[in-house]
Scaffold this motif. Structure first.
Motif, mmCIF file in Angstrom:
data_model
loop_
_atom_site.group_PDB
_atom_site.id
_atom_site.type_symbol
_atom_site.label_atom_id
_atom_site.label_comp_id
_atom_site.label_asym_id
_atom_site.label_seq_id
_atom_site.Cartn_x
_atom_site.Cartn_y
_atom_site.Cartn_z
ATOM 1 N N MET A 115 59.940 20.675 142.223
ATOM 2 C CA MET A 115 59.548 21.902 141.621
ATOM 3 C C MET A 115 59.977 23.150 142.450
ATOM 4 O O MET A 115 60.002 22.967 143.642
ATOM 5 N N LEU A 116 60.136 24.332 142.030
ATOM 6 C CA LEU A 116 60.796 25.364 142.623
ATOM 7 C C LEU A 116 59.466 25.894 143.198
ATOM 8 O O LEU A 116 58.433 26.098 142.506
ATOM 9 N N HIS A 117 59.611 26.541 144.356
ATOM 10 C CA HIS A 117 58.666 27.200 145.333
ATOM 11 C C HIS A 117 58.911 28.242 146.026
ATOM 12 O O HIS A 117 58.093 29.197 145.952
ATOM 13 N N ASN B 21 65.825 21.603 144.174
ATOM 14 C CA ASN B 21 65.212 22.295 143.187
ATOM 15 C C ASN B 21 63.848 23.089 143.631
ATOM 16 O O ASN B 21 63.508 23.756 142.968
ATOM 17 N N SER B 22 63.678 23.110 145.022
ATOM 18 C CA SER B 22 62.631 23.847 145.474
ATOM 19 C C SER B 22 62.882 25.210 145.832
ATOM 20 O O SER B 22 62.124 25.920 146.155
ATOM 21 N N GLN C 260 63.896 27.716 130.738
ATOM 22 C CA GLN C 260 63.291 26.548 131.390
ATOM 23 C C GLN C 260 63.764 25.116 130.736
ATOM 24 O O GLN C 260 63.998 23.956 131.406
ATOM 25 N N SER D 167 65.304 23.441 134.609
ATOM 26 C CA SER D 167 63.852 23.605 135.142
ATOM 27 C C SER D 167 63.782 24.440 136.279
ATOM 28 O O SER D 167 62.671 25.007 136.855
ATOM 29 N N SER D 168 64.953 24.991 137.171
ATOM 30 C CA SER D 168 64.968 25.793 138.058
ATOM 31 C C SER D 168 65.237 27.176 137.641
ATOM 32 O O SER D 168 65.023 28.129 138.623
ATOM 33 N N GLN E 102 57.778 31.424 136.543
ATOM 34 C CA GLN E 102 57.975 30.703 135.616
ATOM 35 C C GLN E 102 56.982 30.468 134.697
ATOM 36 O O GLN E 102 55.839 30.850 134.766
ATOM 37 N N ILE F 116 54.309 27.823 132.238
ATOM 38 C CA ILE F 116 53.780 26.957 132.171
ATOM 39 C C ILE F 116 53.196 26.508 130.803
ATOM 40 O O ILE F 116 52.449 27.172 130.246
ATOM 41 N N ARG G 111 53.638 30.931 136.421
ATOM 42 C CA ARG G 111 53.363 30.690 137.486
ATOM 43 C C ARG G 111 54.112 31.477 138.477
ATOM 44 O O ARG G 111 55.389 31.459 138.275
#
Length: 264
Positions: free
Chosen positions: A1-3, A39-40, A113, A117-118, A144, A146, A155
């Protein structure tokens, strides 16, 4: 998950300048970068300014052809710098309104997305004023989408502005320099569309459309091209001053090194 997202200073400058080019409609562009650490983490190092198909105060549309061209440009840039660069996000402006994404923005982000997903979205809220100081203000958010059943929410992603790598500085300034040309192409396209809708013999309508186009191009020169040129000249002078100072420091260090060598 992208942070987290790292956004280079030069890309920030290009996006802000693009967003400030009009306070009546939204603008849009794509972001080129690299995905790291499972992908973070995403680093954004360049951008693509897109020519708008339709000018609206609350949304902007682009063609599929432009998306393909941006992807090809990312591949070319990746080959030039030797890094796995690709299109990693999009940006658009919110003139005179809050920085938070609308339901249309969230739907657009969700669509991207599904392909990646990134993929991230940046919003530049411009022509705002600080409520306390009344000074001009620009706000930036990174987000992003949700999906929660039939509803969508945002998010927020941590955003950090970082220095641009030397290999991309010239490239990013070339993108900035193309902004007036792209804006002029938009005005030319709008003029051609309006001219095609009216009667060929309608002289007043033709003169009106010509006057509107002339005023718009004058705005581009006065509000964008000239300030941009002045800023680039000032930056060049500053860089020349810094270079002179660094050369002087280098010479002083070499003299000290030579003195130390002689004493030994």
């Amino acid at each position: 998950m992208l942070h987290k997202v790292l956004l280079s200073t030069d890309v920030t400058l290009v996006c802000c300048q693009h967003a400030l080019s009009t306070e009546k409609e939204e603008i849009m562009g794509l972001l080129i970068g690299e995905v790291h650490k499972d992908n973070s983490l995403v680093s954004i190092v360049s951008s693509v300014i897109l020519r708008r198909l339709d000018k609206k105060p609350d949304r902007v549309e682009i063609s599929e052809e432009q998306l393909v061209q941006a992807t090809l440009r990312a591949e070319e840039l990746a080959a030039e710098v030797g890094r796995p660069l690709r299109v990693v996000g999009w940006y658009h402006s919110h003139p005179h309104i809050t920085v938070w994404p609308s339901h249309v923005d969230l739907a657009t982000q969700s669509m991207y997305q599904r392909m990646d997903s990134s993929f991230v979205g940046l919003i530049f809220a411009v022509f705002l004023k600080d409520q306390t100081t009344k000074a001009p203000q620009i706000q930036i958010t990174c987000f992003q989408s949700i999906n929660e059943g039939s509803n969508q929410s945002r998010r927020e992603i941590e955003l950090e502005i970082t220095n641009t790598t030397d290999s991309l500085i010239l490239h990013n300034f070339q993108i900035l320099a193309k902004l007036p040309e792209i804006l002029k192409e938009e005005e030319d396209e709008a003029y051609r569309i309006e001219a095609g809708q009216g009667d060929v013999m309608d002289i007043l309508n033709k003169q009106h459309n010509t006057a509107v186009r002339t005023i718009a191009i004058g705005h581009i020169v006065e509000k964008i091209s000239r300030p941009m040129l002045e800023a680039l000249v000032a930056r060049n002078e500053l860089n020349a001053f810094r270079l002179k100072a660094l050369k002087k420091q280098h010479q002083e260090l070499m003299n000290k090194l030579e003195t130390m060598s002689c004493s030994v």
